[in-house]
Motif scaffolding. Structure first.
Motif, short mmCIF file in Angstrom:
data_model
loop_
_atom_site.label_atom_id
_atom_site.label_comp_id
_atom_site.label_asym_id
_atom_site.label_seq_id
_atom_site.Cartn_x
_atom_site.Cartn_y
_atom_site.Cartn_z
N GLU A 73 -69.29 -36.59 -7.86
CA GLU A 73 -68.19 -37.52 -8.10
C GLU A 73 -67.88 -38.33 -6.84
O GLU A 73 -67.58 -39.52 -6.92
N ALA A 74 -68.00 -37.68 -5.68
CA ALA A 74 -67.72 -38.37 -4.42
C ALA A 74 -68.73 -39.47 -4.13
O ALA A 74 -68.40 -40.45 -3.46
N SER A 124 -67.22 -39.56 -13.34
CA SER A 124 -66.10 -38.64 -13.31
C SER A 124 -66.54 -37.28 -13.86
O SER A 124 -67.09 -37.18 -14.95
N ALA A 141 -68.93 -26.23 -9.43
CA ALA A 141 -67.79 -27.09 -9.09
C ALA A 141 -68.05 -27.87 -7.80
O ALA A 141 -67.72 -29.06 -7.71
N ASP A 142 -68.66 -27.22 -6.82
CA ASP A 142 -68.95 -27.90 -5.55
C ASP A 142 -69.94 -29.05 -5.78
O ASP A 142 -69.77 -30.15 -5.23
N ALA A 201 -64.16 -34.68 -13.72
CA ALA A 201 -62.90 -33.95 -13.68
C ALA A 201 -62.81 -32.90 -14.79
O ALA A 201 -62.40 -31.76 -14.54
N ILE A 243 -65.17 -29.98 -14.03
CA ILE A 243 -64.66 -29.17 -12.93
C ILE A 243 -63.50 -28.30 -13.41
O ILE A 243 -63.40 -27.11 -13.05
N GLU A 303 -68.20 -31.91 -7.57
CA GLU A 303 -67.33 -32.65 -6.64
C GLU A 303 -68.15 -33.61 -5.78
O GLU A 303 -67.76 -34.76 -5.56
N SER A 304 -69.31 -33.14 -5.30
CA SER A 304 -70.15 -34.01 -4.45
C SER A 304 -70.71 -35.18 -5.26
O SER A 304 -70.80 -36.31 -4.76
N ARG A 317 -56.27 -31.00 -11.85
CA ARG A 317 -57.53 -31.76 -11.73
C ARG A 317 -57.78 -32.61 -12.95
O ARG A 317 -58.26 -33.74 -12.86
#
Length: 385
Positions: free
Chosen positions: A169-170, A175, A162-163, A177, A180, A166-167, A210
């Motif tokens: 996607e950032a 995407s 998940a981490d 989502a 995650i 997230e990175s 989310r």
């Protein structure tokens, strides 16, 4: 003793000539080595294109021995070893590249990425993770992060996955989502197996927020509430799923009907299910409606209407069961609908299938068009195999 200048006059030209001859010999040897190295490389490339990997490896080894400083040959050789499953040899080749102090940074990063791939393919996930982590901030940052995501999924390290997602996607990779949300659902299941129900509920709520259209968190929430005896809560959660993802409501339609029976809210639930069925006809919805309205005459009518809309084999089987249970034979209309459903269901089975590659066709072939094997088709349809 006097020094004879004659010897000096003779020796200087001789020494000069020997030096010139030696330089020519070195130049010819260097040119020969430079000529032999590309020749071995192109020989290996030709063998590789002809799918003769064993001989290609021998040719590349010969080229590397002729010119040990050529990094491209090392990369080609290491990739060949990895493709063949010889991961130890691939690791040695790429580690040798990394040990070279004169290797440029871009090629060092490339060798590091290749080494991480070797570890990953070999199943050495701990070493692969370390190798991929070393690529942060390099030109292979995105590729390494995607590989880490796959690695954490395989090793079921959902929090780390998940981490990483997230990175990614950032940084604008896309995407993540839905993925995650699935990772958090997995964490909820782990918490539930450890009897940590508050943490499980928290993970599922986060997953819903989310990715509101992802059905899994709703399903798991409803199942948890059902186990806790909160049937009203189950109805509410599945109602939220119907609003967020109507197609996925098929997964819980039967559970929704059972919760409605338990809470004595059959009329409202029946109205909702019939409305959903009109928008999205399916057997799952039809079976859920049958739980709330078990009248045989109504069920038979619904099955007949469904067969007109969707000639599904499951609906035909249900109609036949109804007919046998009540000992009432099918009328002409019902028999025609059942026959149409059977004809539709059997059509994909009336094919020949190659025993070598699985290629299917309505026509019998003596030579398979897929894999070109001869006499590979059994002389029977798929339904008879």
């Amino acid at each position: 003793m006097e020094f004879d200048l004659t010897w000096l006059l003779i020796g200087v030209p001789v020494i000069f000539g020997l030096g010139w001859l030696a330089s020519k010999l070195d130049s010819r040897q260097w040119k020969r080595e430079q000529r032999d190295a590309p020749r071995a490389y192109f020989k290996g490339l030709n063998l590789l294109l002809n799918e003769q990997q064993d001989k290609a490896i021998d040719a590349f080894i010969e080229a590397v021995q002729a010119d040990p400083d050529t990094s491209e040959l090392h990369f080609a050789l290491g990739n060949l070893f990895r493709r063949r499953g010889e991961y130890e040899r691939a690791v040695r080749v790429h580690q040798h590249l990394l040990s070279r102090g004169d290797l440029p940074k871009d090629e060092r990063d490339r060798a590091q990425y290749a080494l991480a791939q070797d570890f990953f393919k070999a199943g050495l996930f701990d070493r692969a993770e370390t190798a991929y982590e070393a690529l942060k901030g390099t030109a292979f940052d995105r590729e390494a992060a995607l590989a880490l995501l796959s690695l954490f999924e395989r090793s079921r390290e959902w929090a780390k996955a998940a981490d990483v997602a997230e990175s990614l996607e950032a940084t604008g990779t896309g995407s993540f989502a839905s993925r995650i949300a699935n990772y958090w659902c997995e964490l909820a299941l782990e918490a539930q197996s450890n009897q940590d129900l508050p943490a499980a509920r928290q993970w599922l709520e986060r997953a819903r927020q989310r990715a509101p259209q992802s059905a899994r968190a709703y399903v798991l929430q409803g199942q948890m509430l059902t186990r806790d005896g909160d049937q009203a809560g189950t109805l509410a959660v599945y109602g939220d799923l119907l609003k967020a993802n109507p197609d996925a409501f098929n997964l819980v339609a039967r559970d929704y009907a059972q919760a409605a029976l338990a809470t004595q809210s059959v009329p409202q639930a029946l109205t909702l299910l019939e409305s959903q069925y009109r928008r999205h006809p399916s057997m799952a919805m039809l079976l859920a409606i049958a739980l709330l309205e078990p009248d045989p005459v109504a069920q038979r009518r619904r099955l007949t209407d469904h067969l007109r809309v969707e000639p599904a084999l499951s609906a035909a089987a249900q109609l036949l069961q109804q007919s046998q249970a009540r000992q009432q034979p099918l009328n002409d209309d019902e028999a025609q609908l059942v026959g149409g459903a059977l004809q539709r269901a059997v059509r994909p089975l009336q094919r020949y299938r190659c025993a070598a590659c699985g290629f299917e066709s309505q026509h019998y072939f003596w030579q398979c068009p897929g894999c070109l094997s001869w006499d590979s088709y059994p002389p029977r349809w798929v339904e008879e195999l």
